[in-house]
Design a protein around this motif. Structure first.
Motif, PDB file in Angstrom:
ATOM      1  N   MET A   1      -1.610  -0.888  -4.638  1.00 34.59           N
ATOM      2  CA  MET A   1      -2.130  -0.617  -3.392  1.00 34.59           C
ATOM      3  C   MET A   1      -3.344  -1.372  -3.097  1.00 34.59           C
ATOM      4  SD  MET A   1      -2.369   3.542  -3.854  1.00 34.59           S
ATOM      5  CE  MET A   1      -2.744   3.854  -2.285  1.00 34.59           C
ATOM      6  N   LEU A   2      -4.203  -1.627  -4.063  1.00 36.35           N
ATOM      7  CA  LEU A   2      -5.436  -2.203  -4.055  1.00 36.35           C
ATOM      8  C   LEU A   2      -5.186  -3.571  -3.512  1.00 36.35           C
ATOM      9  CD1 LEU A   2      -8.287  -1.578  -4.165  1.00 36.35           C
ATOM     10  CD2 LEU A   2      -8.315  -2.206  -6.551  1.00 36.35           C
TER      11      LEU A   2
ATOM     12  N   ILE B   1       0.988  -1.212  -0.075  1.00 40.33           N
ATOM     13  CA  ILE B   1      -0.195   0.021   0.068  1.00 40.33           C
ATOM     14  C   ILE B   1       0.775   1.236   0.033  1.00 40.33           C
ATOM     15  CG2 ILE B   1      -1.826   1.351   1.190  1.00 40.33           C
ATOM     16  CD1 ILE B   1      -2.875  -1.427   2.451  1.00 40.33           C
TER      17      ILE B   1
ATOM     18  N   PHE C   1      -1.788   2.062  -8.487  1.00 38.30           N
ATOM     19  CA  PHE C   1      -2.986   1.807  -7.972  1.00 38.30           C
ATOM     20  C   PHE C   1      -3.301   0.561  -7.744  1.00 38.30           C
ATOM     21  CE2 PHE C   1      -7.823   2.680  -7.126  1.00 38.30           C
ATOM     22  CZ  PHE C   1      -7.471   3.065  -6.185  1.00 38.30           C
TER      23      PHE C   1
END
Lengths: 233, 211
Positions: free
Chosen positions: A186-187, A174, A183
């Motif tokens: 992170m997800l 993250i 992204f």
């Protein structure tokens, strides 16, 4: 977005090596186990003794509630700035956050033991330490376990944040993902942490059913026993 | 007020807004959902474990997943707001259901005999009696919200947590300590506020203790 996320999970090296998902999960569980175990060694005996003697109970409950207001991120950062990078400072912060729920659980569990049972034990000639270990502690098991579960979840969540101050574990995905605006990474990290927390919670609930004494215990074999609850009129 | 290169007043306002609005929104949502769990055992068997599972998810993970669910940008404060609303809802649903369960049957029977019907019964009799339990739940949710707001700073959402992340990058412990103290003070001020609100809403509890 979902496609990118699946690509992230399927990327080469994602499931092996030092920065792969299995290694990160193990790191995360390792930090959690270390902090909860150290916290339990401190919190459970202190909580049990305070619950037995009932001296300082208000202070214990007050401290446990007050510590809830401490922002985890601030505690982590401050300890790292004061003690330096490495494992020591984040672990200390995690232990500090693990203590209050377990302390409160042990205290309220022991203090809440059936006073009739405690008096009966005293009347039978049990010594104070025998009363504590053989009567009050077994009665306290459900609340102690609730405290341990809550502490564990708290530590898993805070260990995620601790990636910001250089700790490994799943928070790395993250924090590193955010710093390069990746992204999907992170997800992916967030989803794994979420699943890990729910799985750990379910496992601890299952273990709790196995070790709780009395009629709430999950029976693996049918054993005819007369429990205290059944014996009561 | 400026300190450490930040407009502290602005950070405090952002911090309070991001903590208080979600807590109040969570409470408003918890009332109907908790009422539903109180009335229907089948609904309760779904709602209680589901809210437990939501409460289990670490805050940073939930904040990061929000943009996918809500379609917001990763830097939007809404992600933190909705996350804290979910936590408050998850925490308070059980409080609401249990508080309504705890209203003595004799009281509701008497109210029905006096002519109270569903909505009137709920708002004039059951909810006021549930206020002490609700305030207790609200206080727990509020105190943890003030602490969790700071986590948003990790993904660029300003609050007093910004002093912590920025203080780390600048190796400036005083700045981090200022963030911690500020967050604690705000949490305690609002805790006192909820406590006072509970007193105002339950005048009978003061009458009984003779204050």
């Amino acid at each position: 977005m979902i496609g990118q996320l699946l690509d992230w999970f399927a990327a080469p090296g994602r499931w092996s090596g030092g920065t792969g998902i299995p290694a990160r999960v193990l790191e995360h569980l390792g930090y959690t186990l270390l902090a909860v175990a150290l916290g339990a060694v401190i919190a459970l005996p202190v909580g049990a003794v305070v619950g037995h003697t009932r001296r300082g109970g208000l202070a214990v409950v007050g401290a446990a509630n007050g510590l809830r207001a401490l922002p985890e991120l601030g505690v982590l950062v401050l300890l790292v700035l004061l003690l330096g990078l490495g494992l020591l400072a984040p672990t200390l912060a995690l232990v500090l956050l693990a203590i209050p729920p377990m302390l409160a659980g042990a205290y309220s569990g022991v203090a809440g033991a059936d006073p009739g049972a405690v008096d009966a034990a005293r009347g039978m000639g049990m010594r104070e330490h025998q009363i504590l270990l053989q009567v009050e502690v077994p009665a306290a098991v459900p609340l102690v376990l609730a405290g341990v579960r809550f502490a564990t979840l708290q530590v898993i969540a805070t260990a995620t944040i601790a990636a910001f101050v250089g700790l490994g574990g799943l928070g790395r995905y993250i924090i590193d993902g955010f710093s390069v605006r990746d992204f999907p990474q992170m997800l992916g990290g967030a989803l794994i942490v979420a699943v890990l927390s729910i799985v750990v919670e379910l496992v601890l609930q299952g273990l709790g059913c196995l070790v709780t004494p009395g009629p709430d215990r999950l029976r693996l074999r049918r054993v005819p026993t007369l429990t205290t609850r059944e014996a009561r009129p | 007020m400026r300190a450490f290169g930040y407009d502290i007043g602005q950070l405090v306002v952002a911090h309070v807004a991001l903590a208080v609005v979600p807590v109040l929104a969570g409470l408003l949502l918890a009332l109907p959902v908790g009422f539903w769990a109180h009335r229907s055992p089948a609904a309760r068997r779904v709602i209680v474990p589901l809210s437990g599972a939501l409460y289990t998810i670490p805050s940073l993970a939930l904040i990061v997943v929000m943009p996918i669910i809500l379609g917001t940008g990763i830097l939007s404060p809404v992600n933190v707001g909705v996350t804290l609303t979910i936590y408050t809802l998850a925490l308070l649903v059980r409080s609401v259901a249990e508080a309504l369960d705890a209203v003595p049957g004799t009281v509701t029977t008497a109210a029905v005999a006096m002519g109270y019907r569903s909505a009137g019964l709920l708002f004039a009799v059951q909810l006021p009696l549930a206020v002490p339990v609700l305030i207790a739940g609200l206080r727990v949710a509020s105190v943890s919200a003030f602490s969790l707001v700071t986590v948003g700073a990790l993904v660029g959402i300003d609050s007093l947590g910004t002093l912590m992340t920025s203080g780390f990058e600048q190796d400036y412990p005083q700045m981090v300590a200022a963030g911690i103290v500020g967050s604690l003070v705000l949490a305690f001020v609002f805790d006192a506020l909820w406590l006072g609100l509970g007193r105002v809403l339950t005048p009978w509890s003061r009458a009984r203790t003779g204050v």
